[in-house]
Design a protein around this motif. Structure first.
Motif, mmCIF file in Angstrom:
data_model
loop_
_atom_site.group_PDB
_atom_site.id
_atom_site.type_symbol
_atom_site.label_atom_id
_atom_site.label_comp_id
_atom_site.label_asym_id
_atom_site.label_seq_id
_atom_site.Cartn_x
_atom_site.Cartn_y
_atom_site.Cartn_z
ATOM 1 N N ASN A 112 -15.339 -24.918 -9.803
ATOM 2 C CA ASN A 112 -16.596 -24.988 -9.075
ATOM 3 C C ASN A 112 -17.516 -23.823 -9.424
ATOM 4 O OD1 ASN A 112 -15.387 -27.163 -7.720
ATOM 5 N ND2 ASN A 112 -14.525 -25.801 -6.166
ATOM 6 N N SER A 113 -18.777 -23.994 -9.132
ATOM 7 C CA SER A 113 -19.745 -22.921 -9.328
ATOM 8 C C SER A 113 -19.433 -21.754 -8.389
ATOM 9 C CB SER A 113 -21.156 -23.445 -9.051
ATOM 10 O OG SER A 113 -22.101 -22.414 -9.156
ATOM 11 N N GLY A 114 -19.602 -20.544 -8.926
ATOM 12 C CA GLY A 114 -19.439 -19.362 -8.089
ATOM 13 C C GLY A 114 -18.017 -18.889 -7.907
ATOM 14 N N THR A 115 -17.083 -19.408 -8.695
ATOM 15 C CA THR A 115 -15.677 -19.038 -8.519
ATOM 16 C C THR A 115 -15.206 -17.970 -9.505
ATOM 17 O OG1 THR A 115 -15.082 -20.960 -9.877
ATOM 18 C CG2 THR A 115 -15.006 -21.230 -7.483
ATOM 19 N N GLY A 116 -16.118 -17.407 -10.285
ATOM 20 C CA GLY A 116 -15.760 -16.285 -11.155
ATOM 21 C C GLY A 116 -15.416 -16.652 -12.584
ATOM 22 N N LYS A 117 -15.780 -17.843 -13.022
ATOM 23 C CA LYS A 117 -15.438 -18.261 -14.379
ATOM 24 C C LYS A 117 -16.138 -17.372 -15.418
ATOM 25 C CE LYS A 117 -16.909 -22.488 -13.930
ATOM 26 N NZ LYS A 117 -17.469 -22.324 -12.554
ATOM 27 N N THR A 118 -17.428 -17.127 -15.215
ATOM 28 C CA THR A 118 -18.171 -16.284 -16.145
ATOM 29 C C THR A 118 -17.635 -14.864 -16.128
ATOM 30 O OG1 THR A 118 -20.173 -17.636 -15.878
ATOM 31 C CG2 THR A 118 -20.463 -15.411 -16.746
ATOM 32 N N HIS A 119 -17.278 -14.383 -14.943
ATOM 33 C CA HIS A 119 -16.683 -13.039 -14.818
ATOM 34 C C HIS A 119 -15.418 -12.948 -15.670
ATOM 35 C CE1 HIS A 119 -15.602 -9.513 -11.921
ATOM 36 N NE2 HIS A 119 -15.002 -9.356 -13.086
ATOM 37 N N LEU A 120 -14.535 -13.930 -15.534
ATOM 38 C CA LEU A 120 -13.287 -13.921 -16.293
ATOM 39 C C LEU A 120 -13.539 -14.036 -17.796
ATOM 40 C CD1 LEU A 120 -11.066 -16.205 -14.024
ATOM 41 C CD2 LEU A 120 -10.760 -13.745 -14.423
ATOM 42 N N ALA A 121 -14.476 -14.908 -18.177
ATOM 43 C CA ALA A 121 -14.801 -15.064 -19.594
ATOM 44 C C ALA A 121 -15.328 -13.752 -20.172
ATOM 45 C CB ALA A 121 -15.821 -16.177 -19.780
ATOM 46 N N THR A 122 -16.190 -13.085 -19.420
ATOM 47 C CA THR A 122 -16.745 -11.809 -19.872
ATOM 48 C C THR A 122 -15.659 -10.743 -19.953
ATOM 49 O OG1 THR A 122 -18.885 -12.361 -18.864
ATOM 50 C CG2 THR A 122 -18.496 -10.053 -19.421
ATOM 51 N N ALA A 123 -14.774 -10.719 -18.964
ATOM 52 C CA ALA A 123 -13.680 -9.739 -18.968
ATOM 53 C C ALA A 123 -12.775 -9.931 -20.180
ATOM 54 C CB ALA A 123 -12.868 -9.853 -17.677
ATOM 55 N N LEU A 124 -12.495 -11.177 -20.527
ATOM 56 C CA LEU A 124 -11.689 -11.453 -21.717
ATOM 57 C C LEU A 124 -12.444 -11.047 -22.989
ATOM 58 C CD1 LEU A 124 -10.200 -14.953 -20.753
ATOM 59 C CD2 LEU A 124 -8.943 -12.794 -20.950
ATOM 60 N N GLY A 125 -13.739 -11.313 -23.010
ATOM 61 C CA GLY A 125 -14.545 -10.904 -24.150
ATOM 62 C C GLY A 125 -14.622 -9.397 -24.291
ATOM 63 N N PHE A 126 -14.750 -8.699 -23.171
ATOM 64 C CA PHE A 126 -14.786 -7.238 -23.182
ATOM 65 C C PHE A 126 -13.467 -6.674 -23.713
ATOM 66 C CE2 PHE A 126 -13.806 -3.221 -20.990
ATOM 67 C CZ PHE A 126 -14.862 -2.436 -21.431
ATOM 68 N N ALA A 127 -12.353 -7.248 -23.235
ATOM 69 C CA ALA A 127 -11.043 -6.810 -23.714
ATOM 70 C C ALA A 127 -10.914 -7.022 -25.221
ATOM 71 C CB ALA A 127 -9.937 -7.564 -22.975
ATOM 72 N N ALA A 128 -11.448 -8.134 -25.710
ATOM 73 C CA ALA A 128 -11.403 -8.412 -27.149
ATOM 74 C C ALA A 128 -12.212 -7.385 -27.933
ATOM 75 C CB ALA A 128 -11.917 -9.827 -27.420
ATOM 76 N N CYS A 129 -13.391 -7.023 -27.426
ATOM 77 C CA CYS A 129 -14.205 -5.992 -28.075
ATOM 78 C C CYS A 129 -13.445 -4.673 -28.156
ATOM 79 C CB CYS A 129 -15.513 -5.781 -27.302
ATOM 80 S SG CYS A 129 -16.706 -7.116 -27.438
ATOM 81 N N CYS A 130 -12.758 -4.329 -27.080
ATOM 82 C CA CYS A 130 -12.009 -3.072 -27.031
ATOM 83 C C CYS A 130 -10.848 -3.064 -28.015
ATOM 84 C CB CYS A 130 -11.489 -2.821 -25.616
ATOM 85 S SG CYS A 130 -12.786 -2.496 -24.399
ATOM 86 N N CYS A 133 -12.104 -6.878 -31.887
ATOM 87 C CA CYS A 133 -12.594 -8.217 -32.235
ATOM 88 C C CYS A 133 -14.110 -8.304 -32.137
ATOM 89 C CB CYS A 133 -11.975 -9.271 -31.313
ATOM 90 S SG CYS A 133 -10.174 -9.385 -31.433
ATOM 91 N N LYS A 134 -14.692 -9.140 -32.987
ATOM 92 C CA LYS A 134 -16.130 -9.410 -32.923
ATOM 93 C C LYS A 134 -16.356 -10.593 -31.988
ATOM 94 C CE LYS A 134 -16.233 -9.626 -37.415
ATOM 95 N NZ LYS A 134 -16.681 -9.844 -38.811
ATOM 96 N N VAL A 135 -17.198 -10.381 -30.990
ATOM 97 C CA VAL A 135 -17.389 -11.357 -29.908
ATOM 98 C C VAL A 135 -18.871 -11.657 -29.763
ATOM 99 C CG1 VAL A 135 -17.042 -11.810 -27.445
ATOM 100 C CG2 VAL A 135 -15.360 -10.440 -28.715
ATOM 101 N N ARG A 136 -19.191 -12.900 -29.414
ATOM 102 C CA ARG A 136 -20.586 -13.260 -29.101
ATOM 103 C C ARG A 136 -20.597 -14.191 -27.906
ATOM 104 N NH1 ARG A 136 -25.283 -13.648 -28.015
ATOM 105 N NH2 ARG A 136 -27.032 -13.832 -29.467
ATOM 106 N N PHE A 137 -21.406 -13.846 -26.921
ATOM 107 C CA PHE A 137 -21.528 -14.605 -25.675
ATOM 108 C C PHE A 137 -22.815 -15.425 -25.710
ATOM 109 C CE2 PHE A 137 -20.460 -14.890 -21.091
ATOM 110 C CZ PHE A 137 -21.614 -15.470 -20.618
ATOM 111 N N PHE A 138 -22.700 -16.714 -25.334
ATOM 112 C CA PHE A 138 -23.872 -17.593 -25.236
ATOM 113 C C PHE A 138 -23.784 -18.423 -23.960
ATOM 114 C CE2 PHE A 138 -23.524 -17.173 -29.867
ATOM 115 C CZ PHE A 138 -24.841 -16.967 -30.252
ATOM 116 N N GLY A 139 -24.905 -18.619 -23.298
ATOM 117 C CA GLY A 139 -24.993 -19.730 -22.383
ATOM 118 C C GLY A 139 -25.083 -20.991 -23.225
ATOM 119 N N CYS A 140 -24.393 -22.052 -22.831
ATOM 120 C CA CYS A 140 -24.360 -23.260 -23.663
ATOM 121 C C CYS A 140 -25.757 -23.813 -23.931
ATOM 122 C CB CYS A 140 -23.494 -24.330 -22.982
ATOM 123 S SG CYS A 140 -21.768 -24.250 -23.465
ATOM 124 N N THR A 141 -26.573 -23.876 -22.890
ATOM 125 C CA THR A 141 -27.928 -24.406 -23.048
ATOM 126 C C THR A 141 -28.740 -23.552 -24.007
ATOM 127 O OG1 THR A 141 -27.859 -25.298 -20.799
ATOM 128 C CG2 THR A 141 -30.018 -25.083 -21.827
#
Length: 261
Positions: A112-130, A133-141
């Motif tokens: 559902n919306s507002g349940t922290g999915k983007t937070h978790l995705a960003t946290a995983l991406g941040f960990a990858a950067c650390c 790894c080369k990471v790129r974040f996009f909103g799908c639209t």
């Protein structure tokens, strides 16, 4: 110019030429420290090199985080697992090691919306950067819009090539806005090129059976899901909206203060 002064000037010149800014900055203080500790020359040189390497790694990590273009920088430390009990915390912690990127596996965050999915995705991406790894974040639209614009400008292949250079692509909020036929085809092209060559993290509020509402063609949707789910970790976030809960708590506090006054 004294011999000692000449040596210092030459040392500083050579360190600049070799592009060793941390060694240039740290060598005088470290020399005094090692002299007090009566360290030998190899130990002094080792410590100086360690400082340069550590600072270079930190700068490289900062560049990777900046290049990822996260909308907001979120880490796992600030995620409230207690409020989202449906989230598989052990799996998330395991994914933070980023071994899934080495294996070209994907992560789907569904809920559902507002349940922290983007937070978790960003946290995983941040960990990858650390972890280098080369990471790129996009909103799908936004990604689909950029792809369509790149095609109009005859820059599509260049953009697709740039995307393929990433170790991890994060595609956020799939499902909020339906795509045109051309947009869906371009998104499929990104997913298809990533298949078994790089990892994707996708967040969505839609169950798989409803993806056709966004992508249009059942055939294209099926092909996209086939590639995304072949080697995948699925994290479900089906709790209540964190933002809505916070709003309710703030409203309750305001009402309580108003009643007390």
């Amino acid at each position: 110019m004294s011999k000692e002064r000449k040596s210092t000037v030459l040392l500083q010149h050579h360190l600049k030429q070799l592009k060793l800014p941390t060694m240039l900055k740290e060598y005088p203080l470290l020399a005094k420290s090692c002299s007090r500790e009566k360290c030998d020359y190899p130990t002094y040189l080792l410590r100086l090199c360690e400082k340069e390497v550590a600072d270079r790694q930190r700068r490289a990590m900062d560049r990777r985080i900046k290049a990822a273009k996260f909308p907001l920088l979120k880490t796992i430390d600030s995620f409230d697992f207690a409020s989202q009990k449906s989230v598989n915390e052990p799996l998330v912690r395991e994914l933070l090691r980023c071994e899934f990127i080495d294996q070209y596996e994907n992560v789907l965050l569904i809920g559902n919306s507002g349940t922290g999915k983007t937070h978790l995705a960003t946290a995983l991406g941040f960990a990858a950067c650390c972890q280098g790894c080369k990471v790129r974040f996009f909103g799908c639209t936004a990604l689909v819009t950029q792809l369509l614009e790149a095609r109009e400008d005859r820059q599509l292949q260049r953009m697709l090539t740039q995307l393929q250079k990433q170790d991890l692509l994060i595609l956020d909020e799939l499902g909020y806005v339906p795509f045109s036929k051309a947009g869906s085809e371009l998104l499929f092209e990104v997913v298809s090129r990533a298949y078994e060559r790089q990892s994707l993290i996708v967040t969505t509020n839609l169950p798989f059976e409803n993806w056709t509402e966004v992508c249009g063609s059942e055939r294209l949707t099926g092909a996209m899901l086939d590639r995304l789910t072949h080697r995948v970790h699925i994290i479900e976030a089906n709790g209540s909206s964190y933002r809505l809960d916070q709003s309710r708590k703030r409203l309750a506090k305001q009402q309580k203060r108003a009643a007390e006054n």
